[in-house]
Design a protein around this motif. Structure first.
Motif, PDB file in Angstrom:
ATOM      1  N   GLY A  59       0.817  -1.214   0.000  1.00  0.00           N
ATOM      2  CA  GLY A  59       0.000   0.000   0.000  1.00  0.00           C
ATOM      3  C   GLY A  59       0.846   1.256   0.000  1.00  0.00           C
ATOM      4  O   GLY A  59       2.079   1.206  -0.132  1.00  0.00           O
ATOM      5  N   ALA A  60       0.178   2.384   0.183  1.00  0.00           N
ATOM      6  CA  ALA A  60       0.846   3.688   0.069  1.00  0.00           C
ATOM      7  C   ALA A  60       1.991   3.858   1.068  1.00  0.00           C
ATOM      8  O   ALA A  60       2.926   4.613   0.815  1.00  0.00           O
ATOM      9  N   ASP A  61       1.931   3.153   2.206  1.00  0.00           N
ATOM     10  CA  ASP A  61       2.980   3.324   3.225  1.00  0.00           C
ATOM     11  C   ASP A  61       4.091   2.284   3.116  1.00  0.00           C
ATOM     12  O   ASP A  61       5.016   2.275   3.935  1.00  0.00           O
ATOM     13  N   ASP A  62       3.982   1.404   2.131  1.00  0.00           N
ATOM     14  CA  ASP A  62       4.985   0.337   2.023  1.00  0.00           C
ATOM     15  C   ASP A  62       6.105   0.717   1.058  1.00  0.00           C
ATOM     16  O   ASP A  62       5.992   1.688   0.316  1.00  0.00           O
ATOM     17  N   ASP A  63       7.167  -0.089   1.087  1.00  0.00           N
ATOM     18  CA  ASP A  63       8.327   0.155   0.214  1.00  0.00           C
ATOM     19  C   ASP A  63       7.878   0.238  -1.240  1.00  0.00           C
ATOM     20  O   ASP A  63       8.315   1.107  -1.994  1.00  0.00           O
ATOM     21  N   LEU A  64       6.999  -0.679  -1.633  1.00  0.00           N
ATOM     22  CA  LEU A  64       6.393  -0.620  -2.966  1.00  0.00           C
ATOM     23  C   LEU A  64       4.914  -0.302  -2.797  1.00  0.00           C
ATOM     24  O   LEU A  64       4.228  -0.992  -2.038  1.00  0.00           O
ATOM     25  N   ASP A  65       4.454   0.726  -3.481  1.00  0.00           N
ATOM     26  CA  ASP A  65       3.012   1.014  -3.496  1.00  0.00           C
ATOM     27  C   ASP A  65       2.468   0.519  -4.828  1.00  0.00           C
ATOM     28  O   ASP A  65       2.648   1.159  -5.862  1.00  0.00           O
ATOM     29  N   ALA A  66       1.828  -0.652  -4.786  1.00  0.00           N
ATOM     30  CA  ALA A  66       1.310  -1.247  -6.026  1.00  0.00           C
ATOM     31  C   ALA A  66      -0.122  -0.813  -6.297  1.00  0.00           C
ATOM     32  O   ALA A  66      -0.767  -1.337  -7.200  1.00  0.00           O
ATOM     33  N   THR A  67      -0.627   0.141  -5.522  1.00  0.00           N
ATOM     34  CA  THR A  67      -2.036   0.517  -5.684  1.00  0.00           C
ATOM     35  C   THR A  67      -2.224   1.812  -6.460  1.00  0.00           C
ATOM     36  O   THR A  67      -3.346   2.265  -6.647  1.00  0.00           O
ATOM     37  N   SER A  68      -1.139   2.442  -6.877  1.00  0.00           N
ATOM     38  CA  SER A  68      -1.265   3.630  -7.733  1.00  0.00           C
ATOM     39  C   SER A  68      -0.267   3.481  -8.876  1.00  0.00           C
ATOM     40  O   SER A  68       0.732   2.754  -8.749  1.00  0.00           O
ATOM     41  N   TRP A  69      -0.546   4.167  -9.972  1.00  0.00           N
ATOM     42  CA  TRP A  69       0.363   4.075 -11.127  1.00  0.00           C
ATOM     43  C   TRP A  69       1.726   4.656 -10.780  1.00  0.00           C
ATOM     44  O   TRP A  69       2.758   4.056 -11.060  1.00  0.00           O
ATOM     45  N   ASP A  70       1.725   5.818 -10.129  1.00  0.00           N
ATOM     46  CA  ASP A  70       2.992   6.449  -9.753  1.00  0.00           C
ATOM     47  C   ASP A  70       3.809   5.524  -8.859  1.00  0.00           C
ATOM     48  O   ASP A  70       5.025   5.389  -9.020  1.00  0.00           O
ATOM     49  N   GLY A  71       3.128   4.892  -7.897  1.00  0.00           N
ATOM     50  CA  GLY A  71       3.815   4.001  -6.975  1.00  0.00           C
ATOM     51  C   GLY A  71       4.371   2.787  -7.688  1.00  0.00           C
ATOM     52  O   GLY A  71       5.521   2.390  -7.477  1.00  0.00           O
TER      53      GLY A  71
END
Ligand code: HEC
Length: 478
Positions: A59-71
């Motif tokens: 999620g947004a607070d993790d090393d990888l944010d796989a829930t947004s395109w930018d992330g």
């Protein structure tokens, strides 16, 4: 008063309670027929699936944010998550399809095959965002180009996020073998030397589409490239593997990709560089202890000086030119030396000094301020840091070691001198140490990689896995 209160009491429960509104079903990917979506749209189709299947862990607070395109396109601290147009080499897809069942991350990345195919489709169509933008497209971002010689590809790295942004394929690896790459000073195009295709290709940097090909003599295997930023010229020497005995290099006009063969008086001209003002070409030989300079006024080149170096066979590999244009350095494979050559008058070359570096020094790089030269040592698996502030008295001030170095080969540096990029060949060859890729995908026996070195701490801060046999490197910054 009592009446008002009564009315309030009567009204409140009705307006304050949602129980009468219809429930919205939570999104469930199982309800979607992913096989039927030919052209996945990020906002409507892709993102909901990622939120549902990845959001718990990325999620947004993790090393990888796989829930947004930018992330997702920024990747994790260790790697990119995907490479646009290349699902086959996209880490998120490899995690879904290539992990052994005993791997701790296996379960987490098991998606329905139709979902995997759908995500692959989205990546292979360019991994576009809701506005139709392809990750890292355009020519206004800083990037590193690195050849993957045994994979027939060039990988393009985005410097800001330090991730692999694109892989450009030239066809059958053994028929193409890209060795070195160079970029137009305005970033609009890039050039690649294909050893076994006897050609130098020009690519549009905005689209990464082939623009033109300079087809060279069938016996000429191009190796290192040298681009003159002040003129239309690109020069090509010969590959290490060119054992034809041919005595020539090539001058290529970049706007037309017209190639002129220029005769030279020795064989195996591997090292090549053009002086910073474009007036002279520096060359040398793997076979003979020769260094030479040429006037570039005519594309057929005119020999202006030739120096024979005494002693054992040197096998001169490659040059780098000092920012002040007065000094060139040249690596010698067999004597493990770095030569400092006075080029203030290129028609009178003279050797200023010689410093011992590691075993098989390869493509050197000058720091932009001219104070240092970095030398990847192919067989010592190290990078020598040479103090070049006094070229008559250079010294090795540090040797960068990292257990992940594996046949370091090409190198390049950012314009501010902060980050040094070292390409690693990492092949099963001459019993050298090998780099073990981060995930056991089964198909990555010969993964090449690019080591990112912070030149302030002299530490490898990131390893970017690319494809087999990473060789020549070129850095572009707007
Ligand atoms: C149940 C938790 C979980 C879920 C759900 C999950 N992952 Fe992961 N993911 C992990 C773990 C744990 C790792 C690290 C594995 C390791 O280090 O061995 C990882 C690693 C990754 C990495 C590599 C990061 C790196 O640099 O090593 C990517 C990319 C990734 N996941 C993408 C995804 C995507 C895309 C999804 C959804 C389709 C997803 N993951 C779903 C737990 C999860």
């Amino acid at each position: 008063m009592l009446r008002t209160l009564l009315i309030l009491l009567l009204v409140l429960p009705v307006t304050g309670c949602n129980s009468t509104e219809p429930m919205v079903d939570p999104f469930d990917p199982d309800d979607v027929d992913y096989a039927a979506i030919d052209n996945p749209a990020f906002a409507e189709d892709v993102r909901p699936l990622l939120v549902a299947r990845c959001g718990d862990c990325h999620g947004a607070d993790d090393d990888l944010d796989a829930t947004s395109w930018d992330g997702l396109i920024a990747g994790s601290s260790g790697s990119e998550a995907l490479i646009a147009y290349d699902s086959e080499n996209s880490l998120m897809i490899e995690l879904m399809t290539k992990l052994p069942t005993e791997h701790p991350a296996y379960e987490a990345h098991q998606l329905d095959p139709s979902e995997v195919d759908f995500l692959k489709r989205w990546i292979d169509q360019g991994a576009k965002n809701a506005d139709g933008a392809v990750p890292y497209a355009g020519t206004d971002r800083s990037r590193v180009y690195v050849c993957n010689q045994m994979a027939g590809q060039v990988s393009i790295i985005d410097i800001e996020n330090m991730v692999v942004a694109r892989n450009i394929s030239f066809g059958a690896p053994m028929a193409t073998t890209p060795h070195d790459v160079d970029v137009e000073p305005d970033g609009s195009a890039w050039y690649v030397a294909l050893i076994n295709a006897n050609s130098v290709l020009k690519y549009d940097a905005a689209t990464n589409e082939l623009m033109a090909t300079a087809l060279l003599d069938p016996t000429f295997k191009p190796g290192m490239l040298a681009l003159d930023p002040n003129s239309d010229r690109l020069y090509s020497g010969r590959s290490f593997s060119d054992l034809s005995g041919g005595q020539s290099v090539y001058t290529i006009e970049r706007s037309t990709m017209t190639a002129t063969e220029a005769a030279i008086p020795y064989t195996r001209p591997h090292p090549i560089a053009v002086t910073n003002d474009g007036s002279y070409l520096l060359s040398g030989s793997l076979a003979d202890n020769i260094i030479a300079s040429y006037d570039t006024a005519d594309p057929e080149l005119e020999l202006t000086d030739q120096v024979t170096v005494d002693g054992q066979q040197k096998s001169f590999v490659h040059y780098a030119i000092a920012p002040n244009n007065n000094v060139a350095v040249l690596t010698s494979q067999l004597s493990q030396e770095l030569y400092f050559i006075d080029i203030s008058d290129p028609e009178n070359l003279s050797i200023l000094s010689v410093v011992q570096v590691g075993n098989q020094p390869w493509h050197p790089t000058y720091s932009p301020d001219g104070s240092r030269v970095y030398v990847p040592n192919r067989l010592s698996n190290s990078v020598s840091v040479v103090d070049a502030s006094d070229p008559a008295n250079p010294s090795v001030t540090a040797t960068i070691e990292d257990e992940r170095f594996a046949m370091p080969h090409g190198s390049g540096i950012t314009a501010d001198g902060r980050y040094l990029f070292v390409a690693n060949r990492n092949q099963d060859f001459e019993d050298g140490p090998r780099y073990t890729p981060r995930y056991p995908f089964g198909d990555n026996a010969n993964v090449g990689h690019l080591s990112v070195i912070d030149t302030q701490t002299l530490e490898v801060i990131k390893v970017l896995e690319v494809e087999e046999f990473a060789s020549g490197v070129s850095v572009y910054e707007p």
